[in-house]
Design an enzyme around this catalytic site. Structure first.
Site, mmCIF file in Angstrom:
data_model
loop_
_atom_site.group_PDB
_atom_site.id
_atom_site.type_symbol
_atom_site.label_atom_id
_atom_site.label_comp_id
_atom_site.label_asym_id
_atom_site.label_seq_id
_atom_site.Cartn_x
_atom_site.Cartn_y
_atom_site.Cartn_z
ATOM 1 N N ASP A 1 0.761 -1.082 -0.041
ATOM 2 C CA ASP A 1 -0.005 -0.005 0.116
ATOM 3 C C ASP A 1 0.987 1.412 -0.015
ATOM 4 O O ASP A 1 0.459 2.266 0.089
ATOM 5 C CB ASP A 1 -1.099 0.022 1.152
ATOM 6 C CG ASP A 1 -0.366 0.049 2.514
ATOM 7 O OD1 ASP A 1 0.708 -0.048 2.500
ATOM 8 O OD2 ASP A 1 -1.181 -0.092 3.494
ATOM 9 N N SER A 2 2.035 1.101 -0.185
ATOM 10 C CA SER A 2 3.094 2.171 -0.462
ATOM 11 C C SER A 2 2.514 2.836 -1.623
ATOM 12 O O SER A 2 3.143 4.058 -1.905
ATOM 13 C CB SER A 2 4.694 1.714 -0.237
ATOM 14 O OG SER A 2 4.635 0.521 -1.183
ATOM 15 N N ASP B 1 -0.710 -6.389 0.121
ATOM 16 C CA ASP B 1 -1.073 -5.866 1.238
ATOM 17 C C ASP B 1 -2.763 -5.419 1.547
ATOM 18 O O ASP B 1 -3.366 -5.241 0.630
ATOM 19 C CB ASP B 1 -0.563 -4.170 1.331
ATOM 20 C CG ASP B 1 0.583 -4.179 2.038
ATOM 21 O OD1 ASP B 1 0.926 -4.883 2.895
ATOM 22 O OD2 ASP B 1 1.373 -3.147 1.914
ATOM 23 N N LYS C 1 -0.740 -9.576 3.338
ATOM 24 C CA LYS C 1 0.158 -8.893 4.392
ATOM 25 C C LYS C 1 -0.641 -8.137 5.165
ATOM 26 O O LYS C 1 -1.533 -7.190 4.704
ATOM 27 C CB LYS C 1 1.158 -8.065 3.933
ATOM 28 C CG LYS C 1 2.023 -7.562 4.865
ATOM 29 C CD LYS C 1 3.426 -7.088 4.643
ATOM 30 C CE LYS C 1 3.466 -5.737 3.501
ATOM 31 N NZ LYS C 1 3.178 -4.667 4.254
ATOM 32 N N GLU D 1 -0.859 -5.677 8.736
ATOM 33 C CA GLU D 1 -0.204 -4.843 9.632
ATOM 34 C C GLU D 1 -0.752 -5.094 11.115
ATOM 35 O O GLU D 1 -2.048 -5.114 11.230
ATOM 36 C CB GLU D 1 -0.017 -3.543 9.470
ATOM 37 C CG GLU D 1 0.605 -3.127 8.211
ATOM 38 C CD GLU D 1 0.798 -1.534 7.982
ATOM 39 O OE1 GLU D 1 0.659 -0.792 8.903
ATOM 40 O OE2 GLU D 1 1.236 -1.357 6.708
ATOM 41 N N GLU E 1 9.581 -4.077 10.070
ATOM 42 C CA GLU E 1 10.174 -2.852 9.574
ATOM 43 C C GLU E 1 10.473 -1.736 10.561
ATOM 44 O O GLU E 1 9.880 -1.729 11.691
ATOM 45 C CB GLU E 1 8.954 -2.437 8.634
ATOM 46 C CG GLU E 1 9.120 -1.103 8.151
ATOM 47 C CD GLU E 1 8.190 -0.525 6.936
ATOM 48 O OE1 GLU E 1 7.002 -1.322 6.689
ATOM 49 O OE2 GLU E 1 8.412 0.748 6.697
HETATM 50 O O1 KIV Z 1 3.545 -1.098 1.592
HETATM 51 C C1 KIV Z 1 4.751 -1.549 1.390
HETATM 52 O O2 KIV Z 1 5.516 -1.221 0.505
HETATM 53 C C2 KIV Z 1 5.307 -2.109 2.694
HETATM 54 C C3 KIV Z 1 6.762 -2.371 2.609
HETATM 55 C C4 KIV Z 1 7.428 -1.030 2.689
HETATM 56 C C5 KIV Z 1 7.204 -3.375 3.311
HETATM 57 O O3 KIV Z 1 4.537 -2.518 3.443
#
Ligand code: KIV
Length: 284
Positions: free
Chosen positions: A63-64, A102, A131, A133, A200
């Protein structure tokens, strides 16, 4: 009869070498054999083909993308629809990498049942793992998903979706209490059924302690070279936009003559353990 004009952006028509998609089993085998996992974020089809061609083992639709693709300050506004769209873009062209997506803000902090529904849509879009968090509080959700066929990568430490709580993108686990909380959460998430753990922005001694305490593959970003693998935001690794980045980033365009060359250098540095070096890690 003239043949259709070749377009530089069209998929190549050459006979491709046979490829097999890497699976969770491959990630586990790499972890057990000591072969480092080279992961990068990826948000589109063109980069999916390029990164895989340069030897990247796993693609993370992070989600970056809220920051690097959409131009936002935080990942908070990224929606499930955004993640599904970018997962489909990557999966459509990807042939070999293990694909992780994510779960964006607000889609896993709900009931386990609702979280399952959101995660299922990411798997249907092409992800092989989601993924999530969070810490200890996410263990029941991870268990619910894992028992129902959804592999989960648990993301601990500096979890960007909590930047508003942390007061920005701040290193986590610096105090003994906070380090103990992250270590306990990591163990609990593994016990709940997480198949992978991403750490992270934590001090290296804490990252090393977590790696020693869990048996599942660990992926580091601002963590430790001891992790089973490493990930970077691909734009950071390629210095896009040019300029100062976080301590844990190395500019792989330095000394490279092409983007593919830079990605190959990233893969080689992860595989031989030279990235991350001490200068990319946070001391206690
Ligand atoms: O969203 C993302 O790109 C991430 C990475 C920085 C681990 O969670």
């Amino acid at each position: 009869m003239t043949s259709p004009k070749a377009s530089s952006s069209a998929p190549t028509q050459q006979a491709a070498a046979p490829t097999r998609r890497k699976t969770l089993l491959d990630m586990r085998q790499m972890h057990e054999s000591g072969e480092k996992i080279a992961m990068l974020t990826c948000y589109d089809a063109g980069f999916a083909a390029l990164l895989e061609g340069a030897g990247v083992d796993s693609l993370l639709i992070g989600d970056s993308l809220g920051m690097v693709v959409q131009g936002r300050d935080l990942p908070i506004p990224v929606t499930l629809a955004d993640m599904i769209y970018h997962t489909e873009c990557v999966a459509r062209r990807s042939r070999s990498a293990f694909i992780i997506s994510d779960m964006p803000f607000g889609t896993s902090q709900v009931s386990p049942g609702d979280t399952f529904g959101h995660a299922a849509r990411l798997l249907q879009a092409g992800a092989q793992m989601v993924k999530i968090e969070g810490g200890l509080e996410m263990a029941p959700t991870v268990e619910f998903l894992a028992r129902r066929g959804i592999p989960v990568c648990a993301h601990v430490g500096l979890t960007p979706q909590s930047a508003n709580v942390f007061g920005g993108f701040r290193i986590q686990g610096r105090s003994p209490e906070d380090a103990a909380r992250i270590l306990e959460a990591s163990k609990a998430l593994e016990s709940a059924g997480a198949h992978m753990l991403l750490m992270e922005g934590v001090p290296r001694p804490l990252a090393d302690a977590v790696c020693a305490a869990v048996r599942i593959p660990t992926i580091g970003i601002g963590a430790s070279p001891v992790c089973s693998g490493q990930v970077l935001v691909v734009y950071d690794a390629l210095d896009i936009p040019p300029g100062r980045k976080a301590r844990f980033v190395r500019n792989f365009m330095d000394g490279a003559t092409s983007i593919e060359g830079a990605v190959r250098a990233y893969v080689a540095s992860v595989k031989d353990g030279s990235f991350p070096a001490a200068e990319h890690c946070y001391p206690a």
